[in-house]
Design a protein around this motif. Structure first.
Motif, short mmCIF file in Angstrom:
data_model
loop_
_atom_site.label_atom_id
_atom_site.label_comp_id
_atom_site.label_asym_id
_atom_site.label_seq_id
_atom_site.Cartn_x
_atom_site.Cartn_y
_atom_site.Cartn_z
N PHE A 152 0.85 -1.19 0.00
CA PHE A 152 0.00 0.00 0.00
C PHE A 152 0.89 1.24 0.00
N THR A 167 -6.55 -5.47 -2.02
CA THR A 167 -6.01 -4.18 -2.40
C THR A 167 -7.07 -3.08 -2.40
N GLU A 181 -7.69 -2.25 1.27
CA GLU A 181 -6.45 -2.29 2.05
C GLU A 181 -6.60 -3.11 3.33
#
Length: 742
Positions: free
Chosen positions: A322, A370, A373
């Motif tokens: 991230f 993703t 997160e």
């Protein structure tokens, strides 16, 4: 005369009894609804207070007896030693001083049970006085009766307390008291002095009517309620529709994955979820969400597309993919490490903003989502450490961020993080513009919205938090209707208002730093419980990246900002400040030791904390002397007040002998009337002054009162005489004054 007094005493006794039963209805629910025990000691105190009011004890004597009773009960309930050993006085006084300090600091939840009991005794003291005032002096009780009825009916509706019998009792007591008071008001107003059975002729049918009406109402069939029970409706307002998707009743506080319907109450849960060792405190992220529906948060289609499960093998170290900050000079970072030890099973990785690497105690598969997160493990992990970059943000970069240009070049990003529902009420957008109308850059606007919730009537609470109806918006309801809520309300409202200003923002969930357990060698250990579950805000600034914001009342933003916004005026100011600082340091270096000692002594002299500590220590050490002097002073004061009719006459003799002009006579005569009343020979309301003078001369075997009264009436009706010779009347006045002290 004695017959009238007897009837008055009996009627007053009945009124006091009715007043006692009314106050008792306030005490009955307490044992059931609160953790208050020993209700009997409060009832006895109430009886004692009303009995002394009925017997017309002197205020000083009555207050002294009540005070002794209160102290005796508090000592018996909260101290194990015997009352007569007096060893409890020191701890008692120290606890009183501490609680008074807490009271003035408005930190009321920290008050001890002993002090709370004392406050309740004081409340009953005031209520007994008000009962005496309303019943005997004002002859009115309707307001207190109405408040009592409202009190018990509200408890019956909204609590487990069953007020069925209490309503009947209160109705009988209230109407009986009001009927009796109506009779006494009419009798006093019309000056009725009829038969001694007149009161009985009024009260007997009154009691018959009240009890008969109550009996009929109790036995008669009852119609069904016209309105539905409001409690289930209120409970549905307090229900949380999200959480685990139950939507039924309050939920236990903690982390949950379903945030599609926010609102409702939370029940606290202090279960420790994990423990941490950190170099500096920070929030622990679990996930972010990007799509606001008007009722809560869900993942957008863009996030779902990005959430392809990304499996990574942790073999001693694993990168966290991230990107929190943009590269460049706008953010400077310092690498730090934090450790997590799970106490309760938890499915997800917890990490701070700027996390770069997670290191587990054994090999495990890390599942990375993703889009939101969020990271989880394929197998439970007991502990791990995470390396992260702690940021310092450049104020120059934040205040000069080109938001419009960035959003034009990143339309997909803009669409995702400035999304708002089509039916968002316009007044939410208008409020965001109103809050930020005086700000000239996007960072200042974000800070203005963050600070807006610290005032403007907002209240932090985990109870009485509404769930929006189908036609209501969650943020609109909080901002304009309720203004009561917890972190979800505050953080969601800020994200929505930022997006209304075209500032990209997202909603973040996780935990606060928790409760500090110990600190050693720059390492702090925290316990993080379910109560620490939290939500906050992250906003994106071009050239910087994601920046944390904390709008929730009672929580603080831990960000560090570097003030690098400089201009020529700032440089000149800094040079001047530096020169002044050097001169001040030189002056301090030249200061003699004696001067330093004097300055230190002056600082200590005006230190309130040290003064308060010294006072507490003195009170704890010398409590016997303090208690003795206080008791002696109290006894002397009471004796002086009790025997004031003995010494007050001689005080007035001394006072009036100093004045020889004619204006003193009027004051002297009025003073004589006051002293006669104090001695038990007060003037009746229906007496004229001449009749009263004859009465006093008869009682005191004198003719002086008639002489003084004749002069006073002449002075009163003909005006003041400048040639009045006070010495001619002084002897008569002195004789009467001395007789009042006999």
């Amino acid at each position: 005369m004695s017959s009238i007094r007897l009837h008055t005493a009996i009627s007053n006794l009945m009124l006091y009894v009715l007043g006692f039963f009314l106050i008792w209805e306030w005490l009955r629910p307490m044992e059931q609804l609160t953790n208050t025990g020993n209700i009997l000691v409060f009832i006895i105190f109430l009886i004692l207070s009303l009995a002394m009011a009925y017997l017309r004890f002197a205020p000083i004597l009555s207050g002294l007896i009540k005070l002794v009773y209160i102290i005796f009960i508090l000592q018996s309930l909260y101290y194990e030693t015997s009352f007569l050993t007096f060893s409890w006085i020191g701890p008692f006084m120290a606890e009183m001083i501490d609680n008074i300090a807490i009271l003035f600091d408005t930190n009321w939840p920290d008050l001890t049970n002993m002090f709370k009991s004392l406050l309740f005794f004081i409340l009953l003291w005031l209520m007994s006085y008000l009962i005496d005032y309303w019943l005997i002096k004002r002859r009115r009780i309707f307001t207190f009766f109405l408040l009592t009825m409202v009190y018990i009916t509200v408890l019956d509706t909204f609590t487990p307390y069953n007020a069925y019998a209490a309503i009947i009792r209160t109705t009988i007591i209230g109407f009986t008291a009001m009927g009796m008071l109506t009779f006494y008001r009419m009798r006093d107003k019309e000056n009725i002095t009829g038969s001694k059975f007149l009161a009985l002729k009024w009260i007997a049918p009154l009691l018959l009517f009240v009890f008969a009406s109550a009996a009929i109402a109790f036995a008669a069939p009852k119609a069904d309620p016209l309105w539905p029970d409001p409690v289930p409706f209120i409970q549905t307002i307090g229900d949380k529709g999200g959480g685990e998707g139950t939507g039924t009743g309050p939920h236990r506080v903690g982390y949950g994955v379903d945030d599609s319907r926010l609102g409702g109450d939370f029940e606290p849960d202090d279960t420790v979820v994990f423990q941490t060792e950190v170099q500096s405190p920070h929030y622990w992220k679990v996930e972010t969400k990007d799509s606001y529906t008007g009722k809560g948060w869900v993942q957008s289609e863009a996030a779902i597309e990005m959430n392809g499960q990304d499996f990574q093998r942790i073999e001693g170290a694993g990168d966290i993919p991230f990107v929190a900050f943009e590269s460049g000079d706008s953010v400077t970072t310092e690498e730090k490490e934090s450790k997590v030890q799970f106490v309760e099973p938890f499915d997800y990785l917890l990490y701070p903003l700027g996390a770069k690497e997670a290191i587990a105690t054994f090999d495990a598969m890390m599942i990375v989502e993703t889009g939101n997160e969020r990271i989880s493990f394929d197998y439970p992990v007991n502990s791990y450490s995470v390396k992260y970059e702690e940021p310092e943000y450049s104020l120059d970069a934040l205040t000069n961020a080109d938001m419009e240009g960035y959003l034009r070049g990143n339309q997909e990003f803009a669409a995702r993080y400035t999304q708002l529902p089509e039916n968002l009420p316009q007044r939410v957008i208008d409020l965001a513009n109103e809050i930020t109308q005086d700000e000239d850059n996007v960072f200042a606007k974000a800070r203005a919205i963050e600070n807006y919730f610290s005032a403007n009537g907002f209240v932090y609470s985990q109870s009485d938090v509404a769930v929006p109806a189908d036609d209501e918006d969650y943020v609109d309801q909080f901002l304009f209707e309720t203004k009561i809520g917890y972190c979800d309300n505050y953080s969601t409202s800020m994200v929505v208002m930022l997006r209304a200003l075209d500032i990209p923002a997202r909603w973040v969930k996780g935990f606060t730093e928790g409760e500090l357990i110990q600190q050693e060698n720059n390492i702090s250990e925290y316990d993080v419980t379910n109560n620490n579950a939290h939500s906050w805000v992250e906003a994106y600034f071009p050239g910087t990246g994601w920046v944390t914001f904390e709008p929730t009342q009672g929580f603080s933003n831990e960000n560090t900002y570097v003030n690098d916004v400089r201009n020529e005026a700032d440089i000149d100011t800094e040079e001047t400040d530096q020169t002044q600082q050097e001169e001040q340091e030189q002056s301090e270096a030249e200061q003699t030791p004696e001067e330093e000692t004097t300055a230190s002594e002056q600082s200590e002299q005006f230190s309130f904390t040290k003064w308060w500590s010294a006072l507490k220590a003195f009170a704890a050490e010398k409590w016997q002397w303090i208690a003795g002097y206080a008791a002696l002073l109290l006894v002397i004061s009471w004796l002086l007040f009790w025997k004031r009719h003995k010494w007050l006459p001689y005080y007035y003799l001394w006072k009036f002998k100093r004045g020889k002009n004619g204006t003193d006579f009027e004051k002297a005569y009025l003073t004589l009337l006051k002293l006669l009343k104090l001695s038990g020979w007060g003037k009746q309301e229906n007496m004229t002054l001449r009749e009263y003078a004859k009465y006093i001369d008869h009682v005191l075997d004198s003719s002086d009162m008639a002489v003084l009264t004749a002069e006073y009436e002449e002075l009163l009706y003909k005006g003041k005489r400048q040639d009045m010779d006070w010495s001619d009347l002084e002897a008569s006045w002195e004789r009467l004054i001395k007789k009042t002290a006999a």
